[in-house]
Write a protein that holds these residues in place. Structure first.
Motif, short mmCIF file in Angstrom:
data_model
loop_
_atom_site.label_atom_id
_atom_site.label_comp_id
_atom_site.label_asym_id
_atom_site.label_seq_id
_atom_site.Cartn_x
_atom_site.Cartn_y
_atom_site.Cartn_z
N GLU A 1 16.95 -4.19 7.77
CA GLU A 1 18.16 -4.54 8.50
C GLU A 1 18.46 -3.60 9.67
N GLY A 2 17.52 -2.70 9.95
CA GLY A 2 17.66 -1.82 11.10
C GLY A 2 17.09 -2.48 12.34
N PRO A 3 16.62 -1.71 13.31
CA PRO A 3 16.07 -2.27 14.53
C PRO A 3 14.90 -3.21 14.24
N CYS A 4 14.85 -4.32 14.94
CA CYS A 4 13.75 -5.28 14.79
C CYS A 4 13.29 -5.65 16.19
N PHE A 5 12.19 -5.02 16.64
CA PHE A 5 11.77 -5.14 18.03
C PHE A 5 10.39 -5.77 18.16
N THR A 6 10.21 -6.46 19.29
CA THR A 6 8.90 -6.96 19.68
C THR A 6 8.57 -6.37 21.05
N ASP B 1 0.83 -1.20 0.00
CA ASP B 1 0.00 0.00 0.00
C ASP B 1 0.86 1.26 0.00
N ALA B 2 2.04 1.16 0.59
CA ALA B 2 2.96 2.30 0.63
C ALA B 2 3.70 2.49 -0.69
N GLY B 3 3.46 1.59 -1.64
CA GLY B 3 4.13 1.70 -2.93
C GLY B 3 5.56 1.23 -2.90
N LEU B 4 5.87 0.34 -1.96
CA LEU B 4 7.21 -0.20 -1.84
C LEU B 4 7.25 -1.64 -2.33
N ARG B 5 8.41 -2.10 -2.71
CA ARG B 5 8.55 -3.44 -3.27
C ARG B 5 8.67 -4.50 -2.20
N HIS B 6 7.97 -5.61 -2.41
CA HIS B 6 8.12 -6.76 -1.54
C HIS B 6 9.56 -7.26 -1.62
N GLY B 7 10.13 -7.57 -0.47
CA GLY B 7 11.49 -8.09 -0.46
C GLY B 7 12.56 -7.03 -0.36
N GLY B 8 12.16 -5.78 -0.26
CA GLY B 8 13.15 -4.70 -0.15
C GLY B 8 13.08 -3.76 -1.33
N ASP B 9 13.10 -2.47 -1.06
CA ASP B 9 12.97 -1.45 -2.10
C ASP B 9 14.26 -0.67 -2.21
N PRO B 10 14.79 -0.50 -3.42
CA PRO B 10 16.07 0.21 -3.57
C PRO B 10 16.01 1.67 -3.14
N ARG B 11 14.81 2.22 -3.00
CA ARG B 11 14.70 3.60 -2.55
C ARG B 11 14.88 3.73 -1.04
N LEU B 12 14.94 2.60 -0.34
CA LEU B 12 15.12 2.59 1.11
C LEU B 12 16.42 1.88 1.46
N ASP B 13 17.23 2.52 2.30
CA ASP B 13 18.45 1.90 2.77
C ASP B 13 18.08 0.79 3.76
N PRO B 14 18.45 -0.47 3.49
CA PRO B 14 18.07 -1.58 4.38
C PRO B 14 18.45 -1.34 5.84
N ALA B 15 19.59 -0.71 6.06
CA ALA B 15 20.07 -0.49 7.43
C ALA B 15 19.28 0.59 8.15
N ARG B 16 18.46 1.35 7.41
CA ARG B 16 17.72 2.45 8.01
C ARG B 16 16.21 2.24 7.94
N ARG B 17 15.80 0.98 7.86
CA ARG B 17 14.38 0.67 8.00
C ARG B 17 14.21 -0.41 9.07
N GLY B 18 13.22 -0.22 9.92
CA GLY B 18 13.05 -1.10 11.06
C GLY B 18 11.69 -1.78 11.09
N VAL B 19 11.56 -2.73 12.00
CA VAL B 19 10.31 -3.45 12.22
C VAL B 19 9.98 -3.35 13.71
N TYR B 20 8.77 -2.91 14.00
CA TYR B 20 8.32 -2.70 15.38
C TYR B 20 6.96 -3.39 15.53
N VAL B 21 6.95 -4.49 16.28
CA VAL B 21 5.75 -5.31 16.42
C VAL B 21 5.29 -5.35 17.87
N GLY B 22 4.00 -5.15 18.09
CA GLY B 22 3.42 -5.28 19.41
C GLY B 22 2.55 -6.52 19.50
#
Length: 437
Positions: A179-184, A110-131
């Motif tokens: 590849e950035g922070p991955c938190f639960t 929905d954000a217009g990003l590619r499944h599996g990683g988008d070249p417009r985003l630096d992998p090291a600067r995108r995170g996952v935050y799950v509650g």
């Protein structure tokens, strides 16, 4: 500098200022939604169902067969697993992780990003935050049967991936090359809101540019239902489950358990603008607090919850009068709803905006609740249409302090900011303030 150059410079300066908060930190915007829930499997379906004000509670065959004291709940709508998962993944992932990963996949798309990683985003600067409030509890209980049956040598190979509390976050990270922070986070039923709020703080602090953030829980099983029934928190209108969840109503007697996943894609505003992303709105304010009074009950006076709301408004730089509506936590239990009504009254005084509660429709979806509420609240603010609270007919003395939207959706001024509350067992309070684009 020519007049045209000065005008261009002014527009550029104004553009940059629009992407920064008053304190100089970057604004954090929402560019994607994904959801799997009792009310639907897309944001549009969920919003339409919530606007209808119709409860999704039904009798659950597994609960009826087990003879649980309460045999109804709000299961998520069927998931097309073939669309999201390979055959090995279907065997390896439990239901909660499947719901969470599918919702996160949809949010990324929905954000217009590619499944599996988008070249417009630096992998090291995108995170996952799950509650999540319960993580792999349902799978752990099911797999625990091997111990009682004396068949420990036959524990399934995927047992560990199914019971890992961080399984959902890890799988989202792997699928989307985050590849950035991955938190639960596990802050009870405030977990989804906590995950979103903490992701916002990380983006503001400059640690990451974007995050997939939200919540998930799926514990609609006999053991968990029996456990909640034992502490007296469940609604008991068994012959008519669709009438059982009654947020703020004078005849409320407990909550209806639901299951869901909801995720948002959050980005630094200038980052989203640079790639031409559609923006739903901004997470403008966040605060959390510990209602350190009782393990499963809030302070009756609502003082800590009110302080949490006030702090979130301050973080957003907004006064109470600016809020167009409130998405309440409102589980349908006597203590929670009464305390929240008092807290709202404390925070807003004689200018309480319209209040709604999605749990009358979706059931109490635990760690997913704050994320789904944030999505619905932002969509409501964009459309200027506040959903009705299902099964609300009349308040009691405490809930009469607030203006509960019921019967039909309420039209409000479009583009007015919304405030969303989430409160969890253990005394975890979290409030988000969302402003539409």
């Amino acid at each position: 500098m020519t007049p045209a150059q000065r005008a261009g410079q002014h527009r550029s300066d104004q553009h940059r200022s629009d992407q920064r908060r008053a304190d100089g930190t970057p604004r954090v915007v929402v560019t994607g939604f994904g959801v799997k829930s009792p009310a639907g499997g897309t944001p549009a379906e969920v919003f339409a169902t919530v606007l209808s004000g119709k409860s999704q509670a039904v009798h659950v065959p597994e609960l009826m067969e087990a003879g649980t004291a309460v045999s109804f709940g709000c299961p998520a709508q069927p998931l097309d697993e073939d669309r999201y998962f390979t055959k090995p993944e279907r065997r390896r992932l439990d239901r909660m992780t499947k719901l969470g990963v599918a919702a996160a996949d949809d949010a990324v798309a929905d954000a217009g990003l590619r499944h599996g990683g988008d070249p417009r985003l630096d992998p090291a600067r995108r995170g996952v935050y799950v509650g999540t409030a319960a993580a792999g509890l349902a799978s752990a209980v099911a797999l625990g049967g091997h111990e009682h049956a004396g068949t420990l040598d036959r524990v399934p190979v995927p047992a560990v991936p199914k019971i890992m509390p961080n399984a959902t976050a890890a799988n989202i990270s792997i699928r989307h090359a985050c590849e950035g922070p991955c938190f639960t986070f596990s802050t009870g039923c405030a977990s989804g809101a906590t995950a979103i709020g903490e992701a916002v703080l990380a983006i503001r602090a400059g640690r990451i540019d974007a995050a997939v953030a939200g919540g998930v829980d799926a514990i609609l099983t006999p053991f968990v239902m029996a456990a909640f029934a034992r502490i007296g928190t469940l609604a008991r209108r068994d012959p008519a489950p669709h009438t059982a969840g009654r947020p703020f109503d004078a005849e409320r007697d407990g909550f209806v358990v639901g299951e869901a996943a909801a995720f948002l894609v959050l980005e630094r505003a200038d980052h989203a603008a640079a790639r031409g992303a559609r923006v739903y709105g901004e997470v403008a304010g966040y605060a959390c607090a510990a209602d350190a009074a009782h393990l499963v009950q809030p302070r009756p006076d609502g003082a800590v919850a009110a302080r949490c709301m006030t702090a979130a408004l301050a973080d957003a730089g907004l006064g109470p009068s600016r809020i167009g509506h409130i998405s309440a936590h409102a589980t349908g239990t006597r203590g929670n709803d009464g305390a929240e009504a008092l807290a709202i009254d404390r925070c807003f005084g004689d200018r309480v905006p319209p209040v709604t509660a999605t749990k009358g429709v979706t059931g109490h979806i635990l760690g997913a609740g704050g994320a789904l509420q944030a999505m619905v609240a932002l969509l409501s603010a964009v459309d200027g249409l506040v959903p009705p609270t299902a099964n609300f007919t009349a308040p009691d003395a405490e809930t009469a302090l607030i203006d509960v939207v019921h019967g039909e959706p309420r039209t409000i001024a479009s583009a007015a900011p919304a405030l969303s509350n989430s409160f969890g067992f253990g005394g975890h309070d979290a409030t988000l303030v969302l402003t539409p684009a």
